[in-house]
Design a protein around this motif. Structure first.
Motif, PDB file in Angstrom:
ATOM      1  N   LEU A  69      -4.390   0.387 -10.161  1.00  0.00           N
ATOM      2  CA  LEU A  69      -4.634  -0.516  -8.967  1.00  0.00           C
ATOM      3  C   LEU A  69      -5.562   0.033  -7.985  1.00  0.00           C
ATOM      4  N   ARG A  70      -5.252   1.216  -7.753  1.00  0.00           N
ATOM      5  CA  ARG A  70      -6.260   1.928  -6.669  1.00  0.00           C
ATOM      6  C   ARG A  70      -7.988   1.882  -7.100  1.00  0.00           C
ATOM      7  N   GLU A  71      -7.773   2.265  -8.283  1.00  0.00           N
ATOM      8  CA  GLU A  71      -9.162   2.571  -9.004  1.00  0.00           C
ATOM      9  C   GLU A  71      -9.869   0.929  -8.886  1.00  0.00           C
ATOM     10  N   LEU A  72      -8.955   0.017  -9.462  1.00  0.00           N
ATOM     11  CA  LEU A  72      -9.616  -1.330  -9.580  1.00  0.00           C
ATOM     12  C   LEU A  72      -9.998  -1.642  -8.090  1.00  0.00           C
ATOM     13  N   THR A  73      -9.100  -1.414  -7.156  1.00  0.00           N
ATOM     14  CA  THR A  73      -9.607  -1.964  -5.598  1.00  0.00           C
ATOM     15  C   THR A  73     -10.790  -1.013  -5.171  1.00  0.00           C
ATOM     16  N   GLU A  74     -10.942   0.165  -5.460  1.00  0.00           N
ATOM     17  CA  GLU A  74     -12.113   0.888  -5.212  1.00  0.00           C
ATOM     18  C   GLU A  74     -13.147   0.251  -5.881  1.00  0.00           C
ATOM     19  N   LEU A  75     -13.249   0.115  -7.033  1.00  0.00           N
ATOM     20  CA  LEU A  75     -14.369  -0.630  -7.869  1.00  0.00           C
ATOM     21  C   LEU A  75     -14.735  -1.966  -6.971  1.00  0.00           C
ATOM     22  N   ALA A  76     -13.637  -2.912  -7.110  1.00  0.00           N
ATOM     23  CA  ALA A  76     -13.981  -4.130  -6.185  1.00  0.00           C
ATOM     24  C   ALA A  76     -14.761  -4.079  -4.888  1.00  0.00           C
ATOM     25  N   LEU A  77     -14.236  -2.964  -3.983  1.00  0.00           N
ATOM     26  CA  LEU A  77     -14.743  -2.665  -2.686  1.00  0.00           C
ATOM     27  C   LEU A  77     -16.281  -2.191  -2.863  1.00  0.00           C
ATOM     28  N   GLU A  78     -16.586  -1.399  -4.068  1.00  0.00           N
ATOM     29  CA  GLU A  78     -18.003  -0.978  -4.259  1.00  0.00           C
ATOM     30  C   GLU A  78     -18.901  -2.209  -4.684  1.00  0.00           C
ATOM     31  N   ASN A  79     -18.366  -2.852  -5.495  1.00  0.00           N
ATOM     32  CA  ASN A  79     -19.006  -4.214  -5.846  1.00  0.00           C
ATOM     33  C   ASN A  79     -19.426  -5.025  -4.732  1.00  0.00           C
ATOM     34  N   SER A  80     -18.260  -5.265  -3.890  1.00  0.00           N
ATOM     35  CA  SER A  80     -18.623  -6.535  -3.094  1.00  0.00           C
ATOM     36  C   SER A  80     -19.514  -5.672  -1.564  1.00  0.00           C
ATOM     37  N   GLU A  81     -19.610  -4.489  -1.494  1.00  0.00           N
ATOM     38  CA  GLU A  81     -20.265  -3.958  -0.487  1.00  0.00           C
ATOM     39  C   GLU A  81     -21.844  -3.585  -1.198  1.00  0.00           C
ATOM     40  N   GLY A  82     -22.065  -3.459  -2.517  1.00  0.00           N
ATOM     41  CA  GLY A  82     -23.215  -3.489  -3.134  1.00  0.00           C
ATOM     42  C   GLY A  82     -23.792  -4.736  -3.005  1.00  0.00           C
ATOM     43  N   GLY A  83     -23.158  -5.831  -3.006  1.00  0.00           N
ATOM     44  CA  GLY A  83     -23.683  -7.297  -3.013  1.00  0.00           C
ATOM     45  C   GLY A  83     -24.228  -7.789  -1.761  1.00  0.00           C
ATOM     46  N   GLU A  84     -23.766  -7.177  -0.813  1.00  0.00           N
ATOM     47  CA  GLU A  84     -24.014  -7.551   0.610  1.00  0.00           C
ATOM     48  C   GLU A  84     -25.488  -7.099   1.090  1.00  0.00           C
ATOM     49  N   GLU A  85     -25.757  -6.006   0.454  1.00  0.00           N
ATOM     50  CA  GLU A  85     -27.078  -5.307   0.838  1.00  0.00           C
ATOM     51  C   GLU A  85     -28.482  -6.279   0.590  1.00  0.00           C
TER      52      GLU A  85
END
Length: 43
Positions: free
Chosen positions: A27-43
């Motif tokens: 779950l921690r790994e999936l959360t980190e990936l989701a956060l990375e993807n959401s941060e990358g999409g905002e740029e």
């Protein structure tokens, strides 16, 4: 690994704890990936 099993195979409460730890790590790994993807999409 065999020695670990032989040492702790009679600990009935240990198996569920190990499973829970693995699930929390996933779950921690999936959360980190989701956060990375959401941060990358905002740029």
């Amino acid at each position: 690994m065999k020695q670990f099993y032989e040492t702790y195979c009679d600990y009935e409460k240990l198996s569920p704890v190990v499973r829970e730890i693995r699930q929390m790590n996933k779950l921690r790994e999936l959360t980190e990936l989701a956060l990375e993807n959401s941060e990358g999409g905002e740029e």
